[in-house]
Design an enzyme around this catalytic site. Structure first.
Site, PDB file in Angstrom:
ATOM      1  N   ILE A 108      -1.800  -1.742   3.272  1.00  0.00           N
ATOM      2  CA  ILE A 108      -1.124  -0.449   3.261  1.00  0.00           C
ATOM      3  C   ILE A 108      -0.400  -0.207   4.584  1.00  0.00           C
ATOM      4  O   ILE A 108       0.433   0.696   4.695  1.00  0.00           O
ATOM      5  CB  ILE A 108      -2.117   0.703   2.995  1.00  0.00           C
ATOM      6  CG1 ILE A 108      -3.224   0.723   4.060  1.00  0.00           C
ATOM      7  CG2 ILE A 108      -2.699   0.597   1.598  1.00  0.00           C
ATOM      8  CD1 ILE A 108      -4.148   1.928   3.955  1.00  0.00           C
ATOM      9  N   ALA A 109      -0.706  -1.010   5.580  1.00  0.00           N
ATOM     10  CA  ALA A 109      -0.034  -0.930   6.880  1.00  0.00           C
ATOM     11  C   ALA A 109      -0.203  -2.259   7.592  1.00  0.00           C
ATOM     12  O   ALA A 109      -1.183  -2.975   7.366  1.00  0.00           O
ATOM     13  CB  ALA A 109      -0.613   0.199   7.725  1.00  0.00           C
ATOM     14  N   ALA A 135      -0.192  -3.490  11.421  1.00  0.00           N
ATOM     15  CA  ALA A 135      -0.131  -3.155  12.843  1.00  0.00           C
ATOM     16  C   ALA A 135       0.215  -4.403  13.650  1.00  0.00           C
ATOM     17  O   ALA A 135       0.378  -5.491  13.105  1.00  0.00           O
ATOM     18  CB  ALA A 135      -1.466  -2.572  13.289  1.00  0.00           C
ATOM     19  N   ALA A 153      -3.186  -6.459  13.586  1.00  0.00           N
ATOM     20  CA  ALA A 153      -3.984  -6.553  12.373  1.00  0.00           C
ATOM     21  C   ALA A 153      -3.243  -5.975  11.177  1.00  0.00           C
ATOM     22  O   ALA A 153      -2.223  -5.299  11.316  1.00  0.00           O
ATOM     23  CB  ALA A 153      -5.306  -5.797  12.557  1.00  0.00           C
ATOM     24  N   VAL A 213      -3.945  -3.557   7.657  1.00  0.00           N
ATOM     25  CA  VAL A 213      -4.869  -2.529   7.192  1.00  0.00           C
ATOM     26  C   VAL A 213      -4.837  -2.461   5.667  1.00  0.00           C
ATOM     27  O   VAL A 213      -3.761  -2.370   5.064  1.00  0.00           O
ATOM     28  CB  VAL A 213      -4.520  -1.150   7.779  1.00  0.00           C
ATOM     29  CG1 VAL A 213      -5.530  -0.100   7.316  1.00  0.00           C
ATOM     30  CG2 VAL A 213      -4.484  -1.211   9.302  1.00  0.00           C
ATOM     31  N   ASP A 270      -2.709   4.653  23.640  1.00  0.00           N
ATOM     32  CA  ASP A 270      -1.707   4.253  22.653  1.00  0.00           C
ATOM     33  C   ASP A 270      -1.524   5.332  21.581  1.00  0.00           C
ATOM     34  O   ASP A 270      -1.599   5.057  20.385  1.00  0.00           O
ATOM     35  CB  ASP A 270      -2.139   2.938  21.999  1.00  0.00           C
ATOM     36  CG  ASP A 270      -0.998   2.244  21.271  1.00  0.00           C
ATOM     37  OD1 ASP A 270       0.172   2.569  21.543  1.00  0.00           O
ATOM     38  OD2 ASP A 270      -1.279   1.379  20.420  1.00  0.00           O
TER      39      ASP A 270
END
Length: 548
Positions: free
Chosen positions: A173-174, A176, A179, A181, A327
């Site tokens: 779904i994402a 990064a 990594a 997700v 961050d």
């Protein structure tokens, strides 16, 4: 004839192999500056580590660095530093170079993207870099296939992921920088987000960092003014710690504990049974990205309320707890409605900076002194932070122009600035100035830039990531245009943080609030007085004072 050709080829090959190293040695001994010699030594030392990460990645990175260095050298060739042509060409070179870095980061992925994100929010590089590299906050490496992920679950838990989760999305779904997700459902029915680290990141960490340092060394050798290697050096330790998801889980739990007195902050709960050093499982959060102003307002939430709470949360970290999320870009902050008001959800706790009491109190004192225009206070806090040029350091931290405290400190640049920044001064007015005055102003601007850059390089290591936090939150609040006074909102927290809270902190904050209230009364009175004077024709209106 054939023998002569062979001899020629032999001598040509020998010359090709020996002349470049000999020429390089001659340059190193006779022409290189101490800084260039240091960069050359670092390159030679790092080369074995660099090649461990793969020749193609190294060549791509080195090619990018060389292209940037040559572009700057060629573009600036023959131009006078103080000229308008030089400044315009420099901006174009910044934009082209940022584009090359963006392409290399997306191609290499992983730590390169994290490094690029750091350049965006660090606040050191020219504006053109931030404008181009900002897309790295939304783009990242997305790897297809389940093989790598399944293998990591077996290695870390001794189980297949289907033995740990009822449901697990096939596509992330994402994605990064470090990594991917995935959304999943645990065996007991919890909806969770599962962050799975890219498998080869740890193996390539040392070579990737060494490669980036080498590229920056090459750039500095060819163009000494662009010495940004220290930025990477300061980030190296934090980047390595970010690869340990157990540490990230501990950071999120500590953050939640430190700020539990703020009811409008929410930190997703870590599911420890489904987490390891490379896989992190947390409660799934469905919220609105903080940069999506339209959706926040459509949900019936106040942008001013969002900004006020955001500033309070991170001011508490900066000035009270000293445990600072380094961050907090828009992808890591979500907004959701709870009981008719906004709740701020902070994600991704991998990158943190911890400040000791001395540094934290000095930073808090500096912030209050900036708001109050107290140069003695800024100088005192600057000394506590081992900073010589307190005024430029204060500007670097606050990203706000600060006028000199003494009349003798006035220079050509300062004459162009008001209390809040540049005065109305267009190109037509500048071109009308005498040549000597224009030259003086250009030189003053360049000297100011050099002083600012020197201030950045001498900045205390603990402040590098802290500045990233401050700059990122500033950009979010600026984008919202909510009217919330960021400086005063943060100063209200900083004033008590200067004394580590307690009774002294409470009294200091009460006194500060009285000062702010008195300032507001004075400003209101002045505004009313000017308004009456304008109506009576005693002074001209602002429209009558505007310049073409």
């Amino acid at each position: 004839m054939k023998l002569s050709v062979l001899k020629l080829a032999k001598y040509s090959l020998a010359g090709g192999l020996t002349l470049p190293p000999l020429s390089g040695l001659g340059w190193y001994l006779a022409m290189a500056t101490p800084e260039q010699q240091g960069c050359t030594g670092d390159i030679v030392t790092s080369l074995p580590t660099v090649l461990e990460g793969g020749v193609f990645r190294f060549c791509r990175s080195l090619g990018t660095g060389l292209a940037i260095a040559i572009d700057y050298k060629y573009s600036m060739w023959g131009l006078v530093d103080q000229s308008e042509e030089y400044q315009e060409e420099l901006k174009l070179a910044h934009t082209r170079s940022a584009g090359r870095i963006l392409s290399a980061c997306l191609s290499n992925g992983g730590l390169y993207i994290k490094f690029g994100q750091g350049l965006v929010t660090h606040g050191v590089l020219p504006t053109e870099y931030s404008q181009v590299l900002v897309v790295l906050q939304d783009k990242a490496l997305n790897r297809g296939g389940d093989t790598e992920i399944d293998q990591m679950f077996r290695e870390d838990f001794g189980k297949e992921k289907i033995e740990m989760f009822k449901e697990f999305t096939e596509e992330p779904i994402a994605a990064a920088s470090l990594a991917q997700v995935f959304q999943a459902v645990t065996m007991d029915g919890q909806s969770v987000a599962v962050k799975v680290q890219y498998k080869d990141l740890r193996d390539r960490f040392n070579s990737d960092v060494a490669t980036m340092e080498t590229v920056l060394d090459v750039t500095q050798i060819l163009h000494p003014k662009f010495a940004f290697k220290y930025v990477l050096k300061e980030l190296r330790g934090a980047l390595k710690a970010e690869l340990d998801f157990n540490a990230e889980a501990a950071n999120s739990e500590r953050c939640a504990e430190d700020l539990k007195h703020l009811p409008y902050l929410y930190i997703p709960r870590v599911v420890r049974d489904c987490s390891s050093s490379r896989i992190l499982t947390t409660e799934f959060i469905d919220g609105i990205k903080i940069s999506d102003k339209e959706s926040i307002e459509a949900a019936g939430l106040s942008i001013a309320d969002v900004d006020s709470k955001l500033l309070r949360i991170f001011s508490e970290q900066l000035f009270h707890t000293g445990f600072v999320h380094a961050d907090p870009h828009p992808g890591n902050i979500m907004i959701r409605a709870r009981n008719g008001t906004c709740q701020v959800v902070v994600l991704d706790h991998g990158l943190y900076e911890e400040m000791g009491t001395k540094v934290r109190e000095a930073l808090a004192g500096l912030w209050v002194a900036i708001v109050e225009g107290d140069h003695d206070g800024m100088a005192s806090c600057g000394r506590e932070l081992n900073v010589e040029d307190y005024r430029l350091f204060a500007m670097a931290v606050s990203q706000r122009y600060i006028a000199p405290g003494k009349e003798e400190d006035q220079d050509a640049l300062t004459k162009l600035m008001g209390k809040k920044g540049p005065k109305a001064f267009n190109r037509k007015q500048f071109n009308a100035l005498p040549d000597e005055e224009k030259k003086e102003i250009r030189q003053a601007i360049m000297n100011f830039h050099d002083r600012m850059f020197d201030t950045f390089q001498k900045m205390p290591p603990k402040i590098v990531l802290v500045m990233r936090n401050i700059n990122t939150i500033r950009s979010i609040v600026t984008l919202h245009k909510s009217g919330v006074d960021r400086f005063r909102a943060m100063a209200r927290v900083a004033v008590s943080g200067r004394f580590s809270g307690g009774l002294r902190g409470v009294l200091a904050r009460a006194l500060f609030e009285m000062r702010l209230a008195w300032d507001a009364v004075k400003i209101t009175a002045i505004g009313v007085g000017i308004g009456i004077a304008v109506r009576l024709g005693m002074v001209p209106s602002t429209k009558e004072l505007e310049l073409d």
